[in-house]
Design a protein around this motif. Structure first.
Motif, PDB file in Angstrom:
ATOM      1  N   MET A  44       0.825  -1.211   0.000  1.00 39.55           N
ATOM      2  CA  MET A  44       0.000   0.000   0.000  1.00 39.55           C
ATOM      3  C   MET A  44       0.859   1.260   0.000  1.00 39.55           C
ATOM      4  O   MET A  44       0.586   2.202  -0.734  1.00 39.55           O
ATOM      5  N   GLU A  63      11.855   2.902   5.461  1.00 37.03           N
ATOM      6  CA  GLU A  63      11.529   1.494   5.150  1.00 37.03           C
ATOM      7  C   GLU A  63      12.806   0.673   5.322  1.00 37.03           C
ATOM      8  O   GLU A  63      13.784   0.885   4.599  1.00 37.03           O
ATOM      9  N   THR A 123      13.415  -2.461   4.671  1.00 35.81           N
ATOM     10  CA  THR A 123      13.757  -3.383   3.571  1.00 35.81           C
ATOM     11  C   THR A 123      13.111  -2.883   2.278  1.00 35.81           C
ATOM     12  O   THR A 123      12.102  -3.425   1.819  1.00 35.81           O
ATOM     13  N   VAL A 172       2.451   0.936   7.867  1.00 40.00           N
ATOM     14  CA  VAL A 172       2.999  -0.356   8.307  1.00 40.00           C
ATOM     15  C   VAL A 172       1.832  -1.223   8.787  1.00 40.00           C
ATOM     16  O   VAL A 172       0.709  -0.752   8.919  1.00 40.00           O
TER      17      VAL A 172
HETATM   18  N1  LIG Z   1      -8.359  -3.066   4.299  1.00 40.04           N
HETATM   19  C1  LIG Z   1      -7.440  -3.752   3.718  1.00 40.04           C
HETATM   20  O1  LIG Z   1      -7.652  -4.788   3.093  1.00 40.04           O
HETATM   21  C2  LIG Z   1      -6.103  -3.238   3.733  1.00 40.04           C
HETATM   22  C3  LIG Z   1      -5.414  -3.540   2.638  1.00 40.04           C
HETATM   23  C4  LIG Z   1      -4.108  -3.211   2.617  1.00 40.04           C
HETATM   24  C5  LIG Z   1      -3.559  -2.540   3.656  1.00 40.04           C
HETATM   25  N2  LIG Z   1      -4.258  -2.174   4.709  1.00 40.04           N
HETATM   26  C6  LIG Z   1      -3.560  -1.521   5.778  1.00 40.04           C
HETATM   27  O2  LIG Z   1      -2.442  -0.892   5.210  1.00 40.04           O
HETATM   28  C7  LIG Z   1      -1.308  -1.117   6.016  1.00 40.04           C
HETATM   29  C8  LIG Z   1      -0.138  -1.576   5.163  1.00 40.04           C
HETATM   30  O3  LIG Z   1      -0.441  -2.818   4.532  1.00 40.04           O
HETATM   31  P1  LIG Z   1       0.496  -3.465   3.418  1.00 40.04           P
HETATM   32  O4  LIG Z   1      -0.272  -4.587   2.825  1.00 40.04           O
HETATM   33  O5  LIG Z   1       1.048  -2.397   2.555  1.00 40.04           O
HETATM   34  O6  LIG Z   1       1.636  -4.059   4.367  1.00 40.04           O
HETATM   35  P2  LIG Z   1       3.123  -4.481   3.979  1.00 40.04           P
HETATM   36  O7  LIG Z   1       3.199  -4.801   2.522  1.00 40.04           O
HETATM   37  O8  LIG Z   1       3.550  -5.490   4.996  1.00 40.04           O
HETATM   38  O9  LIG Z   1       3.892  -3.126   4.200  1.00 40.04           O
HETATM   39  C9  LIG Z   1       4.334  -2.663   5.450  1.00 40.04           C
HETATM   40  C10 LIG Z   1       5.769  -2.189   5.258  1.00 40.04           C
HETATM   41  O10 LIG Z   1       6.236  -1.509   6.428  1.00 40.04           O
HETATM   42  C11 LIG Z   1       7.560  -1.914   6.646  1.00 40.04           C
HETATM   43  N3  LIG Z   1       8.088  -1.676   7.997  1.00 40.04           N
HETATM   44  C12 LIG Z   1       8.196  -2.545   9.030  1.00 40.04           C
HETATM   45  N4  LIG Z   1       8.775  -1.952  10.095  1.00 40.04           N
HETATM   46  C13 LIG Z   1       9.069  -0.693   9.738  1.00 40.04           C
HETATM   47  C14 LIG Z   1       9.705   0.399  10.392  1.00 40.04           C
HETATM   48  N5  LIG Z   1      10.169   0.302  11.635  1.00 40.04           N
HETATM   49  N6  LIG Z   1       9.823   1.547   9.728  1.00 40.04           N
HETATM   50  C15 LIG Z   1       9.374   1.649   8.467  1.00 40.04           C
HETATM   51  N7  LIG Z   1       8.780   0.650   7.782  1.00 40.04           N
HETATM   52  C16 LIG Z   1       8.613  -0.513   8.406  1.00 40.04           C
HETATM   53  C17 LIG Z   1       7.523  -3.374   6.303  1.00 40.04           C
HETATM   54  O11 LIG Z   1       8.833  -3.869   6.135  1.00 40.04           O
HETATM   55  P3  LIG Z   1       9.075  -5.463   6.392  1.00 40.04           P
HETATM   56  O12 LIG Z   1       8.423  -6.148   5.256  1.00 40.04           O
HETATM   57  O13 LIG Z   1      10.557  -5.561   6.394  1.00 40.04           O
HETATM   58  O14 LIG Z   1       8.439  -5.788   7.714  1.00 40.04           O
HETATM   59  C18 LIG Z   1       6.724  -3.358   5.004  1.00 40.04           C
HETATM   60  O15 LIG Z   1       7.518  -3.055   3.882  1.00 40.04           O
HETATM   61  C19 LIG Z   1      -1.711  -2.103   7.085  1.00 40.04           C
HETATM   62  O16 LIG Z   1      -1.819  -1.410   8.309  1.00 40.04           O
HETATM   63  C20 LIG Z   1      -3.044  -2.608   6.684  1.00 40.04           C
HETATM   64  O17 LIG Z   1      -3.893  -2.725   7.816  1.00 40.04           O
HETATM   65  C21 LIG Z   1      -5.541  -2.522   4.777  1.00 40.04           C
END
Ligand SMILES: NC(=O)c1ccc[n+]([C@@H]2O[C@H](COP(=O)([O-])OP(=O)(O)OC[C@H]3O[C@@H](n4cnc5c(N)ncnc54)[C@H](OP(=O)(O)O)[C@@H]3O)[C@@H](O)[C@H]2O)c1
Length: 269
Positions: free
Chosen positions: A15, A36, A38, A68
């Motif tokens: 996202m 970020e 990674t 995140v």
């Molecule tokens: N309603 C829904 O269906 C929906 C859909 C999508 C997203 N969302 C919300 O959107 C958010 C993000 O989702 P996503 O799917 O994009 O998740 P994601 O792909 O896991 O992205 C989160 C990112 O944050 C990074 N991160 C971890 N620790 C960090 C830190 N200390 N500083 C900076 N970055 C850090 C992660 O790195 P690592 O991979 O290394 O941990 C990952 O790249 C979530 O909160 C989710 O609830 C909701």
């Protein structure tokens, strides 16, 4: 003219990267920083081309977008406190983390909280946001424009509605995927080869969604248009719309999702 406030994105996963891609494509005047641990190849290439700054030392940002996973937030909040000051506008897309929780952990009252859905990763999502009481109309406009790369944006709404939003549009794509899966399985039971059944189910869901998007009619009118009295569709709908059928199941399913969202918010206290 005053410079646009600096923009820091924390978390460039699916996202977060979709947001940043949209801001870059829109040639945003804002200076974009990404935090970020990674970074993907795409994010690293933006940094190498000088389009974004990656993982700098913390300094209070004009706007801080948090993308995140909710379960990462408690830990991330400590690490990113330096990017938030009392004037920072925080926009969170984390599921279930309430405005009060964000405010407490990030030490600012200027907060908007959004619920996107997964089609947002390809700009086809729908996002609803709510805003802390102090946000101005201009702040809300900023929030809308920041979320626009994910697709359609609605809000601000009352925060109390966010659990229902989560149950409907947040979790909703999974219901449609299940529908495609179940239709394929049912087609297989009627004798179709598995691959053909899966293809037919997938294209039917994709095509019906495209027709709905292209039509001025709502889903009910489109359903009626394909249902001739006494015909095959009618025979199926008699079962799907019977007591305990799809409308009832979806009401129960959405209630369970909304209840779970409220529980998760409480647990995060
Ligand atoms: N309603 C829904 O269906 C929906 C859909 C999508 C997203 N969302 C919300 O959107 C958010 C993000 O989702 P996503 O799917 O994009 O998740 P994601 O792909 O896991 O992205 C989160 C990112 O944050 C990074 N991160 C971890 N620790 C960090 C830190 N200390 N500083 C900076 N970055 C850090 C992660 O790195 P690592 O991979 O290394 O941990 C990952 O790249 C979530 O909160 C989710 O609830 C909701």
């Amino acid at each position: 003219m005053a410079a646009a406030p600096s923009l820091v994105l924390v978390g460039a996963g699916r996202m977060g990267a979709a947001l940043a891609r949209g801001w870059l494509n829109a040639k945003s005047k804002r200076q974009i920083t990404i935090v970020e641990p990674t970074p993907s190849d795409e994010v690293a290439s933006w940094a190498a081309a000088g389009k974004v700054t990656l993982n700098p030392a913390a300094a209070p940002a004009g706007i801080l977008v948090v993308a995140v996973k909710p379960q990462q937030f408690a830990q991330v909040a400590e690490a990113i406190r330096g990017f938030a000051g009392p004037k920072t506008l925080v926009v969170s897309i984390m599921a279930g983390v309430r405005i009060a929780q964000l405010s407490r952990r990030l030490d600012t009252a200027r907060i908007a909280r959004a619920m996107p859905n997964t089609p947002g990763a390809i700009g086809q999502g729908v996002t609803v946001f709510c805003a802390a009481p102090g946000l101005s109309a201009a702040d809300n406009e900023t929030v809308r424009s920041l979320l626009a790369p994910l697709g359609e944006v609605h809000g601000p709404v009352d925060e109390g509605l966010m659990s229902a939003v989560t149950a409907l549009s947040g979790s909703g794509p999974a219901y449609l995927f299940l529908l495609a899966e179940s239709m394929a399985e049912a087609g297989e039971s009627e004798g179709l080869p598995r691959a053909l059944a899966q293809r037919l189910a997938r294209r039917t869901v994709e095509g019906a969604a495209a027709l709905l998007a292209a039509s001025e009619d709502g889903p009910e009118a489109l359903r009626r248009a394909v249902t001739s009295p006494g015909g095959t569709t009618q025979a199926a709908l008699d079962i799907l719309m019977d007591t305990g059928g799809m409308p009832r199941l979806l009401r129960d399913a959405l209630r369970a999702a909304a209840t779970r969202d409220r529980q998760l918010s409480k647990e995060a206290d």
